[in-house]
Design a protein around this motif. Structure first.
Motif, PDB file in Angstrom:
ATOM      1  N   PHE A 121       0.832  -1.208   0.000  1.00  0.00           N
ATOM      2  CA  PHE A 121       0.000   0.000   0.000  1.00  0.00           C
ATOM      3  C   PHE A 121       0.861   1.250   0.000  1.00  0.00           C
ATOM      4  O   PHE A 121       0.561   2.229  -0.697  1.00  0.00           O
ATOM      5  N   LEU A 122       1.950   1.238   0.772  1.00  0.00           N
ATOM      6  CA  LEU A 122       2.822   2.409   0.846  1.00  0.00           C
ATOM      7  C   LEU A 122       3.466   2.699  -0.503  1.00  0.00           C
ATOM      8  O   LEU A 122       3.540   3.857  -0.931  1.00  0.00           O
ATOM      9  N   VAL A 123       3.924   1.656  -1.182  1.00  0.00           N
ATOM     10  CA  VAL A 123       4.523   1.834  -2.507  1.00  0.00           C
ATOM     11  C   VAL A 123       3.497   2.424  -3.475  1.00  0.00           C
ATOM     12  O   VAL A 123       3.791   3.365  -4.226  1.00  0.00           O
ATOM     13  N   HIS A 124       2.286   1.887  -3.447  1.00  0.00           N
ATOM     14  CA  HIS A 124       1.233   2.396  -4.339  1.00  0.00           C
ATOM     15  C   HIS A 124       0.895   3.847  -4.012  1.00  0.00           C
ATOM     16  O   HIS A 124       0.714   4.668  -4.920  1.00  0.00           O
ATOM     17  N   TYR A 125       0.831   4.182  -2.739  1.00  0.00           N
ATOM     18  CA  TYR A 125       0.462   5.544  -2.369  1.00  0.00           C
ATOM     19  C   TYR A 125       1.569   6.533  -2.724  1.00  0.00           C
ATOM     20  O   TYR A 125       1.293   7.665  -3.135  1.00  0.00           O
ATOM     21  N   ILE A 126       2.821   6.114  -2.560  1.00  0.00           N
ATOM     22  CA  ILE A 126       3.935   6.989  -2.942  1.00  0.00           C
ATOM     23  C   ILE A 126       3.892   7.260  -4.442  1.00  0.00           C
ATOM     24  O   ILE A 126       4.169   8.381  -4.894  1.00  0.00           O
ATOM     25  N   MET A 127       3.522   6.260  -5.216  1.00  0.00           N
ATOM     26  CA  MET A 127       3.411   6.455  -6.663  1.00  0.00           C
ATOM     27  C   MET A 127       2.351   7.509  -6.991  1.00  0.00           C
ATOM     28  O   MET A 127       2.528   8.332  -7.890  1.00  0.00           O
ATOM     29  N   THR A 128       1.249   7.501  -6.255  1.00  0.00           N
ATOM     30  CA  THR A 128       0.196   8.487  -6.510  1.00  0.00           C
ATOM     31  C   THR A 128       0.604   9.893  -6.075  1.00  0.00           C
ATOM     32  O   THR A 128       0.006  10.873  -6.530  1.00  0.00           O
ATOM     33  N   SER A 129       1.603  10.001  -5.204  1.00  0.00           N
ATOM     34  CA  SER A 129       2.041  11.316  -4.737  1.00  0.00           C
ATOM     35  C   SER A 129       3.015  11.986  -5.701  1.00  0.00           C
ATOM     36  O   SER A 129       3.381  13.141  -5.503  1.00  0.00           O
ATOM     37  N   LEU A 130       3.427  11.270  -6.740  1.00  0.00           N
ATOM     38  CA  LEU A 130       4.359  11.834  -7.715  1.00  0.00           C
ATOM     39  C   LEU A 130       3.604  12.716  -8.709  1.00  0.00           C
ATOM     40  O   LEU A 130       2.426  12.484  -8.989  1.00  0.00           O
ATOM     41  N   ASN A 142       2.034   0.063 -13.146  1.00  0.00           N
ATOM     42  CA  ASN A 142       0.718  -0.568 -12.983  1.00  0.00           C
ATOM     43  C   ASN A 142       0.515  -1.753 -13.915  1.00  0.00           C
ATOM     44  O   ASN A 142      -0.297  -2.644 -13.622  1.00  0.00           O
ATOM     45  N   THR A 143       1.222  -1.765 -15.033  1.00  0.00           N
ATOM     46  CA  THR A 143       1.072  -2.877 -15.977  1.00  0.00           C
ATOM     47  C   THR A 143       1.936  -4.078 -15.608  1.00  0.00           C
ATOM     48  O   THR A 143       1.783  -5.150 -16.200  1.00  0.00           O
ATOM     49  N   GLN A 144       2.817  -3.908 -14.647  1.00  0.00           N
ATOM     50  CA  GLN A 144       3.675  -5.017 -14.231  1.00  0.00           C
ATOM     51  C   GLN A 144       2.973  -5.880 -13.186  1.00  0.00           C
ATOM     52  O   GLN A 144       2.217  -5.376 -12.355  1.00  0.00           O
ATOM     53  N   LYS A 145       3.246  -7.164 -13.235  1.00  0.00           N
ATOM     54  CA  LYS A 145       2.677  -8.076 -12.250  1.00  0.00           C
ATOM     55  C   LYS A 145       3.466  -8.050 -10.942  1.00  0.00           C
ATOM     56  O   LYS A 145       2.905  -8.274  -9.870  1.00  0.00           O
ATOM     57  N   GLU A 146       4.745  -7.792 -11.047  1.00  0.00           N
ATOM     58  CA  GLU A 146       5.590  -7.789  -9.856  1.00  0.00           C
ATOM     59  C   GLU A 146       5.360  -6.525  -9.032  1.00  0.00           C
ATOM     60  O   GLU A 146       5.129  -5.444  -9.569  1.00  0.00           O
ATOM     61  N   LYS A 147       5.429  -6.695  -7.729  1.00  0.00           N
ATOM     62  CA  LYS A 147       5.327  -5.573  -6.808  1.00  0.00           C
ATOM     63  C   LYS A 147       6.721  -5.201  -6.319  1.00  0.00           C
ATOM     64  O   LYS A 147       7.504  -6.065  -5.957  1.00  0.00           O
ATOM     65  N   TRP A 148       6.996  -3.919  -6.314  1.00  0.00           N
ATOM     66  CA  TRP A 148       8.318  -3.458  -5.926  1.00  0.00           C
ATOM     67  C   TRP A 148       8.452  -3.372  -4.413  1.00  0.00           C
ATOM     68  O   TRP A 148       7.491  -3.060  -3.696  1.00  0.00           O
ATOM     69  N   LYS A 149       9.664  -3.615  -3.970  1.00  0.00           N
ATOM     70  CA  LYS A 149      10.004  -3.344  -2.579  1.00  0.00           C
ATOM     71  C   LYS A 149      10.369  -1.866  -2.457  1.00  0.00           C
ATOM     72  O   LYS A 149      10.518  -1.164  -3.452  1.00  0.00           O
ATOM     73  N   MET A 150      10.532  -1.403  -1.234  1.00  0.00           N
ATOM     74  CA  MET A 150      10.829   0.009  -1.036  1.00  0.00           C
ATOM     75  C   MET A 150      12.171   0.386  -1.660  1.00  0.00           C
ATOM     76  O   MET A 150      12.305   1.454  -2.268  1.00  0.00           O
ATOM     77  N   SER A 151      13.165  -0.483  -1.528  1.00  0.00           N
ATOM     78  CA  SER A 151      14.477  -0.200  -2.117  1.00  0.00           C
ATOM     79  C   SER A 151      14.389  -0.137  -3.637  1.00  0.00           C
ATOM     80  O   SER A 151      15.033   0.711  -4.279  1.00  0.00           O
ATOM     81  N   GLU A 152      13.586  -1.013  -4.233  1.00  0.00           N
ATOM     82  CA  GLU A 152      13.412  -1.006  -5.685  1.00  0.00           C
ATOM     83  C   GLU A 152      12.668   0.249  -6.132  1.00  0.00           C
ATOM     84  O   GLU A 152      12.993   0.837  -7.177  1.00  0.00           O
ATOM     85  N   LEU A 153      11.685   0.659  -5.360  1.00  0.00           N
ATOM     86  CA  LEU A 153      10.935   1.872  -5.697  1.00  0.00           C
ATOM     87  C   LEU A 153      11.852   3.089  -5.703  1.00  0.00           C
ATOM     88  O   LEU A 153      11.797   3.917  -6.621  1.00  0.00           O
ATOM     89  N   ILE A 154      12.700   3.196  -4.693  1.00  0.00           N
ATOM     90  CA  ILE A 154      13.613   4.343  -4.616  1.00  0.00           C
ATOM     91  C   ILE A 154      14.556   4.354  -5.810  1.00  0.00           C
ATOM     92  O   ILE A 154      14.754   5.389  -6.463  1.00  0.00           O
TER      93      ILE A 154
END
Length: 239
Positions: A121-130, A142-154
């Protein structure tokens, strides 16, 4: 010496004449830690707040009383953090890495207040804050099946931000766009103030023109009325 020994170990049985050497050593170690813990806690709390906390000779009991006193403050702080997290948007003034780490820090603080936020949820919400400049980046995520970890998101967001700075010069001016709009608002207010002053001056001039000097209808001279005219007997007859 372990200062938190008294907070981790239950209060041992008080020593008596029949206590063994091991029991005496255990109690003395706990008693020393308990005394030091109480001294440190009380010296760290202001006098005004300390007076509202029930006194106790047991460090663990005293710490529980302190926690009880600040439960209301914790709830207020949690509400403030939640609102800040929900309203925070990345505006380009700091790097996207700092923005994500700040959001993650707020989530960690809420977790300590028993308000756990999942990583997904945090990763998704951070994406919406961009901002909208990250639009294609969001679609790709959003088109990817894999979910990112926080380190990957950064890592991915930093890479995307660097790409935007190179390919889109307007992105570099994202942080300076808001102050420009604020300045124009200030100019509009100044312009309105000047227009208001001009309108007021025109009204004053118009009102001044309405007040004219009296004019004699006999001699046609300005400055007196017919009854006050001294040029002929007409004025004297009227009086």
């Amino acid at each position: 010496m372990d200062l938190d020994h008294a907070l981790r170990i239950d209060t041992p049985t008080a020593i008596t004449a029949q206590s063994t050497i091991e029991q005496r050593v255990t109690y003395e170690k706990w008693e020393r830690s308990n005394r030091m813990s109480l001294m440190i806690m009380k010296s760290s709390i202001s006098v005004a707040i300390r007076g509202a906390i029930p006194d106790s000779n047991d460090a663990e009991t005293y710490l529980a009383s302190v926690e009880e006193q600040f439960k209301g403050s914790s709830k207020a702080h949690a509400s403030t953090l939640t609102m800040k997290m929900l309203t925070t948007r990345y505006d380009g003034t700091s790097g996207v890495r700092e923005h994500i780490m700040m959001m993650n820090d707020m989530a960690s603080k809420l977790k300590g207040m028993e308000m756990t936020i999942s990583v997904g949820f945090l990763v998704h919400y951070i994406m919406t804050s961009l901002p909208v400049q990250f639009g294609h980046f969001k679609i790709n995520y959003n088109t990817q099946k894999e979910k990112w970890k926080m380190s990957e998101l950064i890592a991915m967001c930093v890479q995307e931000e660097e790409r935007l700075k190179v390919e889109r010069p307007d992105f570099a001016h994202l942080a300076t766009a808001t102050p420009t709009r604020k300045k124009s608002k200030g100019n509009d207010k100044g312009k309105k103030k000047v227009d208001l002053e001009k309108s007021t001056n025109k009204a004053n001039v118009s009102s001044t023109k309405l007040v004219q000097a009296p004019k004699c209808h006999f001699c046609r001279k300005v400055g007196h009325l017919r009854k006050d005219c001294t040029g002929t007997s007409v004025g004297r007859l009227d009086t």
